[in-house]
Motif scaffolding. Sequence first.
Motif, PDB file in Angstrom:
ATOM      1  N   GLN A  13      -0.903 115.224  33.445  1.00 27.70           N
ATOM      2  CA  GLN A  13      -0.400 113.868  33.655  1.00 27.70           C
ATOM      3  C   GLN A  13       1.104 113.885  33.884  1.00 27.70           C
ATOM      4  OE1 GLN A  13      -1.980 111.845  30.181  1.00 27.70           O
ATOM      5  NE2 GLN A  13      -3.779 111.180  31.336  1.00 27.70           N
ATOM      6  N   HIS A  14       1.803 114.790  33.229  1.00 28.40           N
ATOM      7  CA  HIS A  14       3.241 114.927  33.484  1.00 28.40           C
ATOM      8  C   HIS A  14       3.496 115.303  34.940  1.00 28.40           C
ATOM      9  CE1 HIS A  14       4.358 115.752  28.988  1.00 28.40           C
ATOM     10  NE2 HIS A  14       4.222 114.469  29.245  1.00 28.40           N
ATOM     11  N   GLN A  15       2.655 116.167  35.494  1.00 27.64           N
ATOM     12  CA  GLN A  15       2.813 116.543  36.901  1.00 27.64           C
ATOM     13  C   GLN A  15       2.684 115.323  37.811  1.00 27.64           C
ATOM     14  OE1 GLN A  15      -0.159 119.610  37.365  1.00 27.64           O
ATOM     15  NE2 GLN A  15       1.164 121.184  36.502  1.00 27.64           N
ATOM     16  N   HIS A  16       1.764 114.444  37.488  1.00 22.89           N
ATOM     17  CA  HIS A  16       1.597 113.217  38.288  1.00 22.89           C
ATOM     18  C   HIS A  16       2.848 112.344  38.183  1.00 22.89           C
ATOM     19  CE1 HIS A  16      -3.038 113.638  37.636  1.00 22.89           C
ATOM     20  NE2 HIS A  16      -2.541 114.595  38.368  1.00 22.89           N
ATOM     21  N   GLY A  17       3.391 112.245  36.976  1.00 20.64           N
ATOM     22  CA  GLY A  17       4.612 111.470  36.779  1.00 20.64           C
ATOM     23  C   GLY A  17       5.786 112.056  37.537  1.00 20.64           C
ATOM     24  N   LEU A  18       5.923 113.384  37.500  1.00 13.04           N
ATOM     25  CA  LEU A  18       7.016 114.030  38.244  1.00 13.04           C
ATOM     26  C   LEU A  18       6.843 113.843  39.748  1.00 13.04           C
ATOM     27  CD1 LEU A  18       7.575 117.312  36.200  1.00 13.04           C
ATOM     28  CD2 LEU A  18       9.096 115.326  36.349  1.00 13.04           C
ATOM     29  N   ALA A  19       5.592 113.863  40.212  1.00 12.84           N
ATOM     30  CA  ALA A  19       5.350 113.619  41.638  1.00 12.84           C
ATOM     31  C   ALA A  19       5.835 112.223  42.019  1.00 12.84           C
ATOM     32  CB  ALA A  19       3.860 113.778  41.959  1.00 12.84           C
ATOM     33  N   LEU A  20       5.607 111.246  41.166  1.00 11.61           N
ATOM     34  CA  LEU A  20       6.094 109.896  41.434  1.00 11.61           C
ATOM     35  C   LEU A  20       7.615 109.871  41.499  1.00 11.61           C
ATOM     36  CD1 LEU A  20       5.679 106.845  41.828  1.00 11.61           C
ATOM     37  CD2 LEU A  20       5.729 106.639  39.325  1.00 11.61           C
ATOM     38  N   THR A  21       8.280 110.597  40.609  1.00 15.76           N
ATOM     39  CA  THR A  21       9.746 110.588  40.635  1.00 15.76           C
ATOM     40  C   THR A  21      10.276 111.193  41.931  1.00 15.76           C
ATOM     41  OG1 THR A  21      10.066 112.720  39.483  1.00 15.76           O
ATOM     42  CG2 THR A  21       9.873 110.728  38.117  1.00 15.76           C
ATOM     43  N   VAL A  22       9.596 112.203  42.450  1.00 19.58           N
ATOM     44  CA  VAL A  22       9.995 112.809  43.729  1.00 19.58           C
ATOM     45  C   VAL A  22       9.760 111.815  44.867  1.00 19.58           C
ATOM     46  CG1 VAL A  22       9.437 114.637  45.397  1.00 19.58           C
ATOM     47  CG2 VAL A  22       9.669 115.185  42.965  1.00 19.58           C
ATOM     48  N   LEU A  52       0.066 106.107  33.078  1.00 25.59           N
ATOM     49  CA  LEU A  52       1.191 106.134  32.143  1.00 25.59           C
ATOM     50  C   LEU A  52       0.891 105.444  30.821  1.00 25.59           C
ATOM     51  CD1 LEU A  52       4.626 105.509  33.913  1.00 25.59           C
ATOM     52  CD2 LEU A  52       3.869 107.527  32.668  1.00 25.59           C
ATOM     53  N   TRP A  53       0.349 104.235  30.861  1.00 21.81           N
ATOM     54  CA  TRP A  53       0.144 103.494  29.612  1.00 21.81           C
ATOM     55  C   TRP A  53      -0.838 104.243  28.711  1.00 21.81           C
ATOM     56  CZ3 TRP A  53       4.279 101.946  30.944  1.00 21.81           C
ATOM     57  CH2 TRP A  53       4.589 100.919  31.830  1.00 21.81           C
ATOM     58  N   GLY A  54      -1.901 104.778  29.288  1.00 16.34           N
ATOM     59  CA  GLY A  54      -2.852 105.559  28.497  1.00 16.34           C
ATOM     60  C   GLY A  54      -2.235 106.840  27.968  1.00 16.34           C
ATOM     61  N   HIS A  55      -1.403 107.455  28.787  1.00 19.29           N
ATOM     62  CA  HIS A  55      -0.705 108.681  28.388  1.00 19.29           C
ATOM     63  C   HIS A  55       0.209 108.398  27.192  1.00 19.29           C
ATOM     64  CE1 HIS A  55       1.329 112.570  29.089  1.00 19.29           C
ATOM     65  NE2 HIS A  55       2.438 111.907  28.786  1.00 19.29           N
ATOM     66  N   PHE A  56       0.980 107.324  27.274  1.00 23.59           N
ATOM     67  CA  PHE A  56       1.860 106.961  26.166  1.00 23.59           C
ATOM     68  C   PHE A  56       1.046 106.724  24.891  1.00 23.59           C
ATOM     69  CE2 PHE A  56       5.372 104.818  28.962  1.00 23.59           C
ATOM     70  CZ  PHE A  56       5.700 106.043  29.506  1.00 23.59           C
ATOM     71  N   LYS A  57      -0.094 106.069  25.037  1.00 21.57           N
ATOM     72  CA  LYS A  57      -0.940 105.759  23.884  1.00 21.57           C
ATOM     73  C   LYS A  57      -1.448 107.045  23.220  1.00 21.57           C
ATOM     74  CE  LYS A  57      -4.948 103.116  22.459  1.00 21.57           C
ATOM     75  NZ  LYS A  57      -6.017 102.221  22.793  1.00 21.57           N
ATOM     76  N   VAL A  58      -1.899 108.000  24.024  1.00 16.94           N
ATOM     77  CA  VAL A  58      -2.383 109.270  23.461  1.00 16.94           C
ATOM     78  C   VAL A  58      -1.250 109.995  22.741  1.00 16.94           C
ATOM     79  CG1 VAL A  58      -3.302 111.568  24.034  1.00 16.94           C
ATOM     80  CG2 VAL A  58      -4.270 109.528  25.117  1.00 16.94           C
ATOM     81  N   GLU A  59      -0.075 110.006  23.360  1.00 21.88           N
ATOM     82  CA  GLU A  59       1.050 110.670  22.712  1.00 21.88           C
ATOM     83  C   GLU A  59       1.402 109.990  21.389  1.00 21.88           C
ATOM     84  OE1 GLU A  59       3.478 112.721  26.396  1.00 21.88           O
ATOM     85  OE2 GLU A  59       4.184 110.780  25.665  1.00 21.88           O
ATOM     86  N   GLU A  60       1.465 108.664  21.402  1.00 19.04           N
ATOM     87  CA  GLU A  60       1.906 107.932  20.213  1.00 19.04           C
ATOM     88  C   GLU A  60       0.855 107.858  19.117  1.00 19.04           C
ATOM     89  OE1 GLU A  60       3.658 104.162  21.346  1.00 19.04           O
ATOM     90  OE2 GLU A  60       4.834 105.143  22.928  1.00 19.04           O
TER      91      GLU A  60
END
Length: 164
Positions: A13-22, A52-60
């Motif tokens: 999921q981090h890879q997907h987020g980094l792709a968005l930043t690029v 993202l929202w689901g990712h944040f939830k899993v982390e938290e």
Amino acid sequence: MLRDPSLIPLSHQHQHGLALTVIIDRGLKADPSEQKAAELSHKAAQLAEVELWGHFKVEEEVLFPAVRPFLGSEEMIDELVAEHRQMEELLQRLAQAAASDRVSLLREFGLLLSSHIRKEERQLFEQIQQRLSGDDLLALGKRIDASVQKVCPLTGKLPWEETS
């Protein structure tokens, strides 16, 4: 260091987020128009909704509580949670922003998301892998795997499947 299998779902999921930043960075460099900013804002909102929202939830709810006792300092986790709230707020502002404000908000969001992901990958995940036992990592991985969303709620498909 290689990523422990327990953390791979979050790293994907981090890879997907980094792709968005690029995409944001290159898109705004090539065309800093209000129209392009609107298009990129839409992409950012879609990724947030899908992942993202689901990712944040899993982390938290899963990752951070499980690893907090093993880390030398709780400061990093508190900082990461605060960054989650900042990104949520930036995307809310972006959704309501005047067209003329979208470019700066997108840049701010992209920079924060990129630095946040790199902090988790390079610092938090490395500490987790160094400080948790193999059994603890395995148990954590099972909890993460059970919590990570496998299918896109918008398309009903796996993230790498075609959406057409």
